[in-house]
Enzyme design. Structure first.
Site, PDB file in Angstrom:
ATOM      1  N   GLU A  35       0.818  -1.120  -0.016  1.00  0.00           N
ATOM      2  CA  GLU A  35       0.049   0.034  -0.011  1.00  0.00           C
ATOM      3  C   GLU A  35       0.862   1.207  -0.127  1.00  0.00           C
ATOM      4  O   GLU A  35       1.861   1.124   0.811  1.00  0.00           O
ATOM      5  CB  GLU A  35      -0.997   0.090   1.342  1.00  0.00           C
ATOM      6  CG  GLU A  35      -2.228   0.331   1.018  1.00  0.00           C
ATOM      7  CD  GLU A  35      -2.897  -0.314   0.061  1.00  0.00           C
ATOM      8  OE1 GLU A  35      -3.279  -0.013  -1.195  1.00  0.00           O
ATOM      9  OE2 GLU A  35      -3.851  -1.387   0.318  1.00  0.00           O
ATOM     10  N   HIS A  36       0.550   2.302  -0.745  1.00  0.00           N
ATOM     11  CA  HIS A  36       1.235   3.558  -0.728  1.00  0.00           C
ATOM     12  C   HIS A  36       2.646   3.335  -1.403  1.00  0.00           C
ATOM     13  O   HIS A  36       3.627   3.918  -1.451  1.00  0.00           O
ATOM     14  CB  HIS A  36       1.368   4.347   0.333  1.00  0.00           C
ATOM     15  CG  HIS A  36      -0.068   4.941   0.788  1.00  0.00           C
ATOM     16  ND1 HIS A  36      -0.389   6.010   0.395  1.00  0.00           N
ATOM     17  CD2 HIS A  36      -1.082   4.398   1.429  1.00  0.00           C
ATOM     18  CE1 HIS A  36      -1.522   6.236   0.675  1.00  0.00           C
ATOM     19  NE2 HIS A  36      -1.956   5.380   1.343  1.00  0.00           N
ATOM     20  N   THR A  37       3.018   2.138  -1.996  1.00  0.00           N
ATOM     21  CA  THR A  37       4.357   1.617  -2.503  1.00  0.00           C
ATOM     22  C   THR A  37       4.317   1.934  -4.111  1.00  0.00           C
ATOM     23  O   THR A  37       5.468   2.061  -4.663  1.00  0.00           O
ATOM     24  CB  THR A  37       4.707   0.254  -2.552  1.00  0.00           C
ATOM     25  OG1 THR A  37       3.459  -0.468  -2.793  1.00  0.00           O
ATOM     26  CG2 THR A  37       5.105   0.133  -1.081  1.00  0.00           C
ATOM     27  N   ALA A 124     -14.875   3.215  -1.068  1.00  0.00           N
ATOM     28  CA  ALA A 124     -14.746   1.987  -0.405  1.00  0.00           C
ATOM     29  C   ALA A 124     -13.279   1.597  -0.496  1.00  0.00           C
ATOM     30  O   ALA A 124     -12.977   0.742  -0.101  1.00  0.00           O
ATOM     31  CB  ALA A 124     -15.604   1.227  -1.187  1.00  0.00           C
ATOM     32  N   SER A 128     -13.398   2.697  -7.361  1.00  0.00           N
ATOM     33  CA  SER A 128     -14.592   2.969  -8.433  1.00  0.00           C
ATOM     34  C   SER A 128     -13.859   4.305  -9.414  1.00  0.00           C
ATOM     35  O   SER A 128     -14.400   4.168 -10.650  1.00  0.00           O
ATOM     36  CB  SER A 128     -15.607   3.399  -7.628  1.00  0.00           C
ATOM     37  OG  SER A 128     -15.250   4.329  -6.953  1.00  0.00           O
ATOM     38  N   ASP A 173      -4.150   1.372  -9.361  1.00  0.00           N
ATOM     39  CA  ASP A 173      -5.633   1.089  -9.549  1.00  0.00           C
ATOM     40  C   ASP A 173      -6.153   1.093 -10.987  1.00  0.00           C
ATOM     41  O   ASP A 173      -6.825   0.010 -11.400  1.00  0.00           O
ATOM     42  CB  ASP A 173      -6.357   2.276  -8.772  1.00  0.00           C
ATOM     43  CG  ASP A 173      -5.972   2.487  -7.475  1.00  0.00           C
ATOM     44  OD1 ASP A 173      -5.276   1.783  -6.928  1.00  0.00           O
ATOM     45  OD2 ASP A 173      -6.435   3.661  -7.001  1.00  0.00           O
ATOM     46  N   TYR A 223      -3.522  12.392   1.078  1.00  0.00           N
ATOM     47  CA  TYR A 223      -2.480  11.554   0.075  1.00  0.00           C
ATOM     48  C   TYR A 223      -1.599  12.180  -0.654  1.00  0.00           C
ATOM     49  O   TYR A 223      -0.417  12.005  -0.467  1.00  0.00           O
ATOM     50  CB  TYR A 223      -3.671  11.054  -1.015  1.00  0.00           C
ATOM     51  CG  TYR A 223      -3.225   9.988  -1.950  1.00  0.00           C
ATOM     52  CD1 TYR A 223      -3.205   8.764  -1.533  1.00  0.00           C
ATOM     53  CD2 TYR A 223      -2.443  10.476  -3.018  1.00  0.00           C
ATOM     54  CE1 TYR A 223      -2.516   7.667  -2.677  1.00  0.00           C
ATOM     55  CE2 TYR A 223      -1.973   9.692  -4.018  1.00  0.00           C
ATOM     56  CZ  TYR A 223      -2.244   8.339  -3.681  1.00  0.00           C
ATOM     57  OH  TYR A 223      -1.545   7.158  -4.592  1.00  0.00           O
TER      58      TYR A 223
HETATM   59  C1  GLA Z   1      -4.970   4.955  -3.977  1.00  0.00           C
HETATM   60  C2  GLA Z   1      -4.275   5.239  -5.138  1.00  0.00           C
HETATM   61  C3  GLA Z   1      -3.290   4.436  -5.611  1.00  0.00           C
HETATM   62  C4  GLA Z   1      -2.210   4.056  -4.454  1.00  0.00           C
HETATM   63  C5  GLA Z   1      -3.360   3.444  -3.160  1.00  0.00           C
HETATM   64  C6  GLA Z   1      -2.602   3.029  -2.010  1.00  0.00           C
HETATM   65  O1  GLA Z   1      -5.935   3.922  -4.283  1.00  0.00           O
HETATM   66  O2  GLA Z   1      -5.254   5.671  -6.303  1.00  0.00           O
HETATM   67  O3  GLA Z   1      -2.462   4.797  -6.676  1.00  0.00           O
HETATM   68  O4  GLA Z   1      -1.544   4.676  -3.838  1.00  0.00           O
HETATM   69  O5  GLA Z   1      -4.184   4.650  -2.778  1.00  0.00           O
HETATM   70  O6  GLA Z   1      -1.669   2.278  -2.120  1.00  0.00           O
END
Ligand code: GLA
Length: 386
Positions: A35-37, A124, A128, A173, A223
């Site tokens: 996550e966040h990588t 969520a 989406s 995503d 973010y």
């Molecule tokens: C959101 C962002 C992704 C990612 C995640 C965290 O979903 O759109 O690019 O950074 O947060 O892993």
């Protein structure tokens, strides 16, 4: 496939625009770990799911284009030669942003109509928004024959989010939504933007999602702040991205950054290592280790990266004493959305009842529970494998 959703979107399009549309399904995603990588050029482990956005799209002879959000019963009309970000609403800029990015790349599109609806709630943490962006770019590529590759399309979707929505997201995503493979998760290297598919069969276990049904405000600015911190530490280390750093490297600049930012950068380095370790655990069918990595990911997101919230932490803590749950963590950007749980199939019904009641007692609101199937990426519905 959600045939009710497909029929609703299709009939809404036919009613409003009186033409036969091309229908597209663009999935949301889960993320097992990492996550966040993604915006640190690191590894992530997402999969597309059988929930997402259905879009109906067709060229139009009118002087303007129209986008219709079926679920909200809202529409916008816009002039392709005079696009600008919308100041109101939530979904409009995902569409306008994609068109703008297509135009920036000197592709010509004519007027069109689009109607869309979805079966994952916004907020969520299941993307989406990427699903919507991908459905738009895929649809425009199809009806105007733009010749864009899937890689081109996900970069357009990502830039739409940066430039029109204002969230400097990574590529996870959009990639997962576009390139998903049925029954597989994708170990994605966000530097090369290439993935290794892993067939997912957890035998007596499965992945269960629990939605807090909250999305705390400021999540977008938080973010972008996290991303800036990572970039500033990379700059200090004189590297392209934190993916290139070890903990030893990070320690060389420890005195030059705040303790909070040190923890954030440390989290990224550790989370990237966890994503790689998780892929090894999965290859070895070692679900216990995978579960431990998932729990460690949540601890880091909560205590070091500080993107969790009370509701998510509660859902995770409620799993800890349950020997039939091997791991749980918040999923996605944070500040709300879902947790992902690695749970024994035999425990699912009992746990669902328990968590629904415990969450309601604690927060006086309902959580939602989803069992998802891992699915193919963005595609035209007529070509769908049945
Ligand atoms: C959101 C962002 C992704 C990612 C995640 C965290 O979903 O759109 O690019 O950074 O947060 O892993």
């Amino acid at each position: 496939m959600n045939t009710t959703l497909i029929n609703t979107v299709k009939s809404s399009f036919l009613n409003k625009f009186e033409a036969e549309p091309v229908l597209i399904f663009s999935p949301g995603r889960i993320n097992i770990i990492g996550e966040h990588t993604d915006y640190n050029d690191g590894f992530v482990f997402p999969a597309a799911v059988n929930k997402g956005i259905v879009a109906a799209i067709q060229k139009s002879e009118s002087a303007e284009s129209v986008a219709f959000a079926v679920d909200k019963n809202e529409s916008i009309t816009f002039d392709l030669n005079n696009l600008k970000p919308s100041t109101k609403g939530s979904w409009q800029n995902y569409i306008l942003g994609v068109i703008s990015e297509i135009q920036k790349r000197h592709h010509t599109i004519g007027n069109f109509n689009i109607a869309f609806g979805g079966d994952i709630p916004g907020g969520a943490g299941m993307s989406s928004s990427a699903a919507l962006e991908n459905s738009v770019v895929f649809g425009l590529n199809t009806v105007f024959d733009l010749g864009l590759s899937k890689h081109d399309m996900i970069l357009i979707s990502q830039k739409a989010e940066h430039n029109y929505v204002g969230v400097n997201c990574g590529i996870m995503d959009q990639y997962a939504s576009m390139f998903g493979i049925e029954n597989h998760a994708l170990l994605l290297d966000c530097r090369t933007v290439e993935a290794t598919p892993f067939k997912i069969d957890f035998k007596d276990y499965e992945l269960l999602l629990i939605n807090t049904n909250v999305k705390h405000s400021l999540s977008d600015s938080a973010y972008n702040d996290r991303r800036s911190v990572c970039e500033s530490v990379s700059e200090l280390l004189n590297i392209k991205a934190l993916r290139d750093a070890t903990v030893t490297d990070l320690n060389t600049v420890k005195t030059k950054i705040t303790p909070e930012n040190y923890q954030k950068a440390l989290f990224i380095i550790e989370e990237n290592n966890r994503a790689i370790a998780a892929s090894k655990a999965m290859k070895a069918d070692d679900l216990v280790t995978l579960g431990e990595l998932i729990y460690a990911s949540h601890d880091g997101l909560k205590n070091q990266y500080k993107v969790s919230c009370e509701e998510l932490d509660f859902l995770v803590s409620e799993t800890k004493a349950n020997p039939n749950i091997l791991g749980a963590r918040m999923m996605g950007g944070g500040f709300g959305g879902c947790t992902i749980n690695l749970i024994a199939k035999s425990e699912v019904d009992t746990f669902k009842d328990h968590i629904a009641e415990a969450y309601k007692t604690k927060f006086e609101k309902e959580c939602s529970i989803y069992e998802v199937k891992l699915s193919d990426g963005t595609h035209i519905i007529n070509e769908l494998k049945q």
